[in-house]
Design a protein around this motif. Structure first.
Motif, PDB file in Angstrom:
ATOM      1  N   SER A  94      88.617  88.374  92.055  1.00  8.18           N
ATOM      2  CA  SER A  94      88.397  88.907  90.706  1.00  8.18           C
ATOM      3  C   SER A  94      89.495  88.416  89.759  1.00  8.18           C
ATOM      4  N   TYR A  95      90.734  88.329  90.259  1.00  5.03           N
ATOM      5  CA  TYR A  95      91.819  87.796  89.430  1.00  5.03           C
ATOM      6  C   TYR A  95      91.571  86.329  89.091  1.00  5.03           C
ATOM      7  N   ASP A  96      91.095  85.574  90.075  1.00 10.42           N
ATOM      8  CA  ASP A  96      90.777  84.162  89.837  1.00 10.42           C
ATOM      9  C   ASP A  96      89.723  84.012  88.756  1.00 10.42           C
ATOM     10  N   ARG A  97      88.680  84.834  88.806  1.00 11.21           N
ATOM     11  CA  ARG A  97      87.618  84.761  87.797  1.00 11.21           C
ATOM     12  C   ARG A  97      88.121  85.231  86.430  1.00 11.21           C
ATOM     13  N   PHE A  98      89.019  86.203  86.436  1.00 11.32           N
ATOM     14  CA  PHE A  98      89.609  86.678  85.187  1.00 11.32           C
ATOM     15  C   PHE A  98      90.381  85.551  84.499  1.00 11.32           C
ATOM     16  N   VAL A  99      91.181  84.830  85.262  1.00 10.13           N
ATOM     17  CA  VAL A  99      91.949  83.715  84.695  1.00 10.13           C
ATOM     18  C   VAL A  99      91.007  82.610  84.221  1.00 10.13           C
ATOM     19  N   ALA A 100      89.959  82.326  85.005  1.00  9.41           N
ATOM     20  CA  ALA A 100      89.027  81.255  84.653  1.00  9.41           C
ATOM     21  C   ALA A 100      88.294  81.550  83.352  1.00  9.41           C
ATOM     22  N   VAL A 101      87.977  82.817  83.096  1.00 13.58           N
ATOM     23  CA  VAL A 101      87.210  83.195  81.905  1.00 13.58           C
ATOM     24  C   VAL A 101      88.110  83.413  80.700  1.00 13.58           C
ATOM     25  N   CYS A 102      89.208  84.135  80.906  1.00 15.97           N
ATOM     26  CA  CYS A 102      90.043  84.549  79.767  1.00 15.97           C
ATOM     27  C   CYS A 102      91.197  83.595  79.471  1.00 15.97           C
ATOM     28  N   HIS A 103      91.537  82.734  80.407  1.00 20.59           N
ATOM     29  CA  HIS A 103      92.621  81.771  80.192  1.00 20.59           C
ATOM     30  C   HIS A 103      92.179  80.401  80.703  1.00 20.59           C
ATOM     31  N   TYR A 108      87.556  92.972  84.639  1.00 21.61           N
ATOM     32  CA  TYR A 108      86.263  92.770  83.999  1.00 21.61           C
ATOM     33  C   TYR A 108      86.158  93.427  82.629  1.00 21.61           C
ATOM     34  N   VAL A 109      87.236  94.003  82.127  1.00 21.89           N
ATOM     35  CA  VAL A 109      87.152  94.649  80.819  1.00 21.89           C
ATOM     36  C   VAL A 109      88.286  94.210  79.890  1.00 21.89           C
ATOM     37  N   PRO A 110      88.522  92.913  79.722  1.00 26.30           N
ATOM     38  CA  PRO A 110      89.603  92.491  78.831  1.00 26.30           C
ATOM     39  C   PRO A 110      89.241  92.611  77.359  1.00 26.30           C
ATOM     40  N   SER A 111      87.995  92.269  77.032  1.00 24.56           N
ATOM     41  CA  SER A 111      87.523  92.322  75.648  1.00 24.56           C
ATOM     42  C   SER A 111      86.011  92.259  75.672  1.00 24.56           C
ATOM     43  N   ALA A 112      85.410  92.474  74.517  1.00 20.95           N
ATOM     44  CA  ALA A 112      83.944  92.437  74.451  1.00 20.95           C
ATOM     45  C   ALA A 112      83.426  91.053  74.801  1.00 20.95           C
ATOM     46  N   GLU A 113      84.047  90.016  74.240  1.00 17.20           N
ATOM     47  CA  GLU A 113      83.634  88.644  74.539  1.00 17.20           C
ATOM     48  C   GLU A 113      83.946  88.292  75.980  1.00 17.20           C
ATOM     49  N   GLY A 114      85.114  88.745  76.436  1.00 17.52           N
ATOM     50  CA  GLY A 114      85.486  88.484  77.819  1.00 17.52           C
ATOM     51  C   GLY A 114      84.535  89.141  78.787  1.00 17.52           C
ATOM     52  N   ARG A 115      84.099  90.377  78.490  1.00 19.27           N
ATOM     53  CA  ARG A 115      83.152  91.068  79.362  1.00 19.27           C
ATOM     54  C   ARG A 115      81.839  90.310  79.440  1.00 19.27           C
ATOM     55  N   ARG A 116      81.381  89.812  78.284  1.00 15.97           N
ATOM     56  CA  ARG A 116      80.104  89.093  78.277  1.00 15.97           C
ATOM     57  C   ARG A 116      80.186  87.841  79.123  1.00 15.97           C
ATOM     58  N   LYS A 117      81.244  87.071  78.954  1.00 17.71           N
ATOM     59  CA  LYS A 117      81.403  85.844  79.727  1.00 17.71           C
ATOM     60  C   LYS A 117      81.604  86.149  81.207  1.00 17.71           C
ATOM     61  N   THR A 118      82.400  87.168  81.482  1.00 17.73           N
ATOM     62  CA  THR A 118      82.721  87.499  82.874  1.00 17.73           C
ATOM     63  C   THR A 118      81.486  87.937  83.629  1.00 17.73           C
ATOM     64  N   PHE A 119      80.694  88.840  83.040  1.00 17.78           N
ATOM     65  CA  PHE A 119      79.502  89.323  83.737  1.00 17.78           C
ATOM     66  C   PHE A 119      78.465  88.221  83.890  1.00 17.78           C
TER      67      PHE A 119
END
Length: 279
Positions: free
Chosen positions: A119-128, A206-217
């Protein structure tokens, strides 16, 4: 357990999933099929990732380790279950019970922590995304996987050493004749570290921001399916034991392979190479 007023190392009796002998054949066939699918599915994923250079990325590195852990979780319990059903024996030695318990906790902790790392890997891939390569370096990936292996081994060994000091007694029902307060406190602390904390980290990723949530999900639906499957199987004791040791390791390869275009391509290439080499 065998008749003894107080035992140090006799045998335990496995209650099993059913007390009806006519259902044992069906259970044997069911769990044998599930185990074969688990072994084949997880080993294929490991082979596909290791042989395809396009999949030598942090995400697939974590996925290969998850497949290895799922294979080990099933292998720790299901073969013993199959043998017990086949030979009509429900006994297990004290030492074998402790060994099986050690590896069950070892790989169970690894499963929970690895999913949090993914989940951390996906968080970095989406948000950074622009800094993904520099953040998820081979050194960090090695630490994120190697650290949990060491931590899991230490926690599991401590738990088994505490269990080994317990004294069991009773003829018909298994009873504890020693104080278990230390064991209960240890289990409570470990549950918080390896279940609650990873789950909180997964939710936070999975809840960094509205845009981040959309991309992450939209990009991590496979991972979310595995997360839901893992934590839903911790509700009931006997049902969760079956789900966690047999069903979850079997379904994980399907969840990732069927929803992952790159992995499906790698699996097709692997099968094509095997067919060509055999012909």
């Amino acid at each position: 357990m065998e008749p003894d007023n107080q035992t140090s190392s006799s045998e335990f009796i496995i209650l099993g999933l059913s007390e009806k002998p006519e259902q044992e054949t069906l259970l044997f066939a069911l769990f044998l099929c599930m185990y074969v699918v688990t072994v084949v599915g997880n080993l294929l994923i490991i082979l596909a990732i290791s042989t395809d250079s396009h999949l030598h990325t942090p995400m697939y590195f974590f996925l290969a380790n998850l497949s290895l852990v799922d294979f080990c979780v099933a292998t720790d319990t299901v073969p013993k279950m199959l043998v017990s059903i086949q030979i009509k024996s429900k006994s297990i030695s004290y030492s074998c019970c402790l060994s099986q318990m050690y590896f069950f906790h070892f790989f169970g902790i690894m499963d929970s922590v690895l999913i949090a790392m993914m989940s951390y890997d996906r968080f970095v891939a989406v948000c950074h995304a622009l800094h993904y390569t520099s953040i998820m370096s081979p050194r960090l990936c090695g630490l994120l996987v190697g650290g949990p292996w060491v931590f899991s081994g230490f926690i599991s060994l401590t738990h088994i050493l505490l269990m080994a000091h317990l004294v069991f007694c009773g003829n018909i029902e298994l009873l504890l004749c020693t104080d278990t307060s230390v064991n209960k406190i240890f289990v409570f602390i470990v549950a918080g570290m390896v279940i609650a904390m990873p789950f909180i980290c997964i939710l936070a990723s999975y809840v960094p921001s509205a845009e981040g949530r959309r991309k992450t999900f939209s990009t991590c639906s496979s991972h979310l399916s595995v997360v839901a499957l893992l934590y839903m199987t911790t509700i009931e004791e006997k049902a969760s034991a079956v789900m966690y040791t047999a069903v979850t390791p079997m379904l994980n390869p399907f969840i990732y392979s069927l929803r992952n275009r790159d992995l499906k391509r790698a699996l097709r290439n692997l099968m094509r190479k095997k067919i060509i080499s055999s012909s």
